[in-house]
Design an enzyme around this catalytic site. Structure first.
Site, PDB file in Angstrom:
ATOM      1  N   ASN A  80       7.774 -70.506 -72.694  1.00  0.00           N
ATOM      2  CA  ASN A  80       6.545 -70.802 -73.431  1.00  0.00           C
ATOM      3  C   ASN A  80       6.891 -71.942 -74.382  1.00  0.00           C
ATOM      4  OD1 ASN A  80       4.652 -70.925 -75.622  1.00  0.00           O
ATOM      5  ND2 ASN A  80       3.888 -68.911 -75.057  1.00  0.00           N
ATOM      6  N   GLU A 108       1.688 -71.944 -72.038  1.00  0.00           N
ATOM      7  CA  GLU A 108       1.088 -72.489 -73.253  1.00  0.00           C
ATOM      8  C   GLU A 108       1.387 -73.980 -73.372  1.00  0.00           C
ATOM      9  OE1 GLU A 108       0.038 -70.980 -77.770  1.00  0.00           O
ATOM     10  OE2 GLU A 108       1.842 -70.198 -76.807  1.00  0.00           O
ATOM     11  N   TYR A 183       0.397 -66.931 -68.085  1.00  0.00           N
ATOM     12  CA  TYR A 183       0.294 -66.880 -69.539  1.00  0.00           C
ATOM     13  C   TYR A 183      -0.822 -65.863 -69.803  1.00  0.00           C
ATOM     14  CZ  TYR A 183      -0.687 -68.186 -74.367  1.00  0.00           C
ATOM     15  OH  TYR A 183      -0.891 -68.154 -75.733  1.00  0.00           O
ATOM     16  N   ASP A 222       4.961 -65.816 -69.947  1.00  0.00           N
ATOM     17  CA  ASP A 222       4.683 -65.116 -71.197  1.00  0.00           C
ATOM     18  C   ASP A 222       3.688 -64.021 -70.853  1.00  0.00           C
ATOM     19  OD1 ASP A 222       3.800 -64.180 -73.637  1.00  0.00           O
ATOM     20  OD2 ASP A 222       3.634 -66.151 -74.559  1.00  0.00           O
ATOM     21  N   ASN A 224       2.811 -61.527 -72.799  1.00  0.00           N
ATOM     22  CA  ASN A 224       2.082 -61.106 -73.995  1.00  0.00           C
ATOM     23  C   ASN A 224       2.019 -59.593 -74.151  1.00  0.00           C
ATOM     24  OD1 ASN A 224       1.196 -62.889 -76.026  1.00  0.00           O
ATOM     25  ND2 ASN A 224      -0.132 -63.937 -74.560  1.00  0.00           N
ATOM     26  N   ASP A 328       8.514 -72.010 -80.502  1.00  0.00           N
ATOM     27  CA  ASP A 328       8.821 -70.764 -81.205  1.00  0.00           C
ATOM     28  C   ASP A 328       9.182 -69.647 -80.228  1.00  0.00           C
ATOM     29  OD1 ASP A 328       6.255 -70.540 -80.208  1.00  0.00           O
ATOM     30  OD2 ASP A 328       5.283 -70.152 -82.134  1.00  0.00           O
ATOM     31  N   HIS A 329       9.322 -69.991 -78.944  1.00  0.00           N
ATOM     32  CA  HIS A 329       9.804 -69.065 -77.922  1.00  0.00           C
ATOM     33  C   HIS A 329      11.133 -69.560 -77.366  1.00  0.00           C
ATOM     34  CE1 HIS A 329       6.034 -66.653 -76.926  1.00  0.00           C
ATOM     35  NE2 HIS A 329       5.580 -67.566 -77.770  1.00  0.00           N
TER      36      HIS A 329
END
Length: 340
Positions: A80, A108, A183, A222, A224, A328-329
């Site tokens: 991501n 993303e 995603y 991802d 989630n 941030d992943h």
């Protein structure tokens, strides 16, 4: 906002070599202390380790090195990137050069509103597929491959709103497997989009089982969801309050892994990183806020899930914990025996 690397992206030059030590990509040295990445040791010299034993670096290391790919394997990575354009300014290509996967899943991608023209990607991956959301700067999924698939599908069959699906799923059919990149819908702040997440889960559960009846499935991206309390730092505080860790979401994921008796003929799936690391509390997402990276406060949201009958073919599955700062992943990578 994520901390930026010290050097301008216009001035960077990287080397990309395969050696006995593994794949290496080297941006120019920064003025700060050097940090060496090795997947084998997971040691980041200038930052140390968080309480959960993951590195605490907030920008990509100066030198990125991974062990060489196993013989007769296919390497698949998923990342991501929290916006392709932003990630490219923070060292995106140096990870790609060092990892050099056969297939790269990107989630993303966000700012990608048209298929990007990027020689560093097109030269490495001749087959590139982008699923772009109808909403600008929103979601976005891509699969970049060195191997040509038999077919490509960007839909989620049965979902009543095809426009909502755009940017969230790509399925590549190869000779031996289906590769599904997603995603997955986020349930949102205060769970305000939980109804959309439930609808996605309902149709995706059916879809992945239908694929699995034809040939084995490798599902990555991802997702989630933090499947268990081991997959996020503050489980009790977040249970049924925070998107990704609710009864609805974890139960849906659990049903895919272990179908109920009522699902006659349904096969099991395996969360392969968790199977190989049953006790580790390592995460793939760390918020840029509240010093979460240093404190080891994160979530494991990015993963690979495989048809159980091919799980034994996986030779390696790791979180690239040191690859943080371009997003941030952190990426996740696996190697599976044989060809796709």
């Amino acid at each position: 906002m994520a901390p930026k690397r010290a050097a301008s992206s216009k001035k960077r030059k990287a080397s990309d070599t395969d050696t006995e030590e593994g794949r290496t990509a080297s941006p120019p040295a920064r003025s700060t202390k050097k940090a060496k990445v090795t997947a084998a040791t997971r040691d980041v010299e200038d930052t140390g380790l968080a309480p959960n034993r993951q590195p605490t670096n907030k920008v990509l290391p100066t030198r990125i090195t991974f062990p060489p790919q196993g013989k007769n394997t296919t390497r698949i990575a998923s990342w991501n990137i929290s916006g392709l354009a932003a990630s490219q300014k923070k060292g995106f290509k140096y990870y790609v050069e060092a990892e050099d996967p056969d297939v790269l899943i990107l989630t993303e991608t966000k700012e990608v509103n048209d298929e990007p023209v990027d020689p560093s990607l097109s030269d490495r991956f001749p087959y590139r597929y982008w699923s772009i959301s109808e909403r600008k700067t929103y979601s976005g999924t891509a699969v970049l491959s060195k191997h040509e698939p038999l077919s490509v599908d960007k839909t989620l069959p049965g979902h009543p709103d095809p426009s909502y699906v755009k940017g969230r799923i790509i399925t590549l059919e190869f000779e031996n497997y289906y590769l599904v990149a997603t995603y997955v819908v986020n349930a949102g702040q205060k769970l305000k989009t939980m109804s959309e997440k439930k609808l996605w889960n309902q149709h995706f559960e059916v879809y992945i089982r239908d694929l699995d009846k034809k040939k084995p499935v490798i599902w990555g991206g991802d997702l989630n969801v933090a499947p268990t309390e081991k997959d996020l730092k503050n489980a009790k505080q977040n249970w049924n309050k925070t998107a990704g860790y609710t009864e609805e979401e974890t139960s849906s994921f659990a049903r895919i892994l272990n179908p109920p008796d009522s699902a006659a003929g349904a096969n099991k799936f395996v969360d392969i990183w968790r199977e190989r690391h049953p006790e580790d509390r390592h995460y793939t997402y760390f918020s840029y806020r509240f010093n979460c990276r240093t404190k080891g406060i994160g979530w494991r949201l990015d993963m690979f899930v495989l048809s159980e009958r091919i799980a034994e073919r996986v030779k390696m599955c790791e979180i690239r914990s040191e690859i943080y700062g371009a997003s941030d992943h952190c990426p996740v990578v696996l190697e599976i025996e044989g060809s796709l």
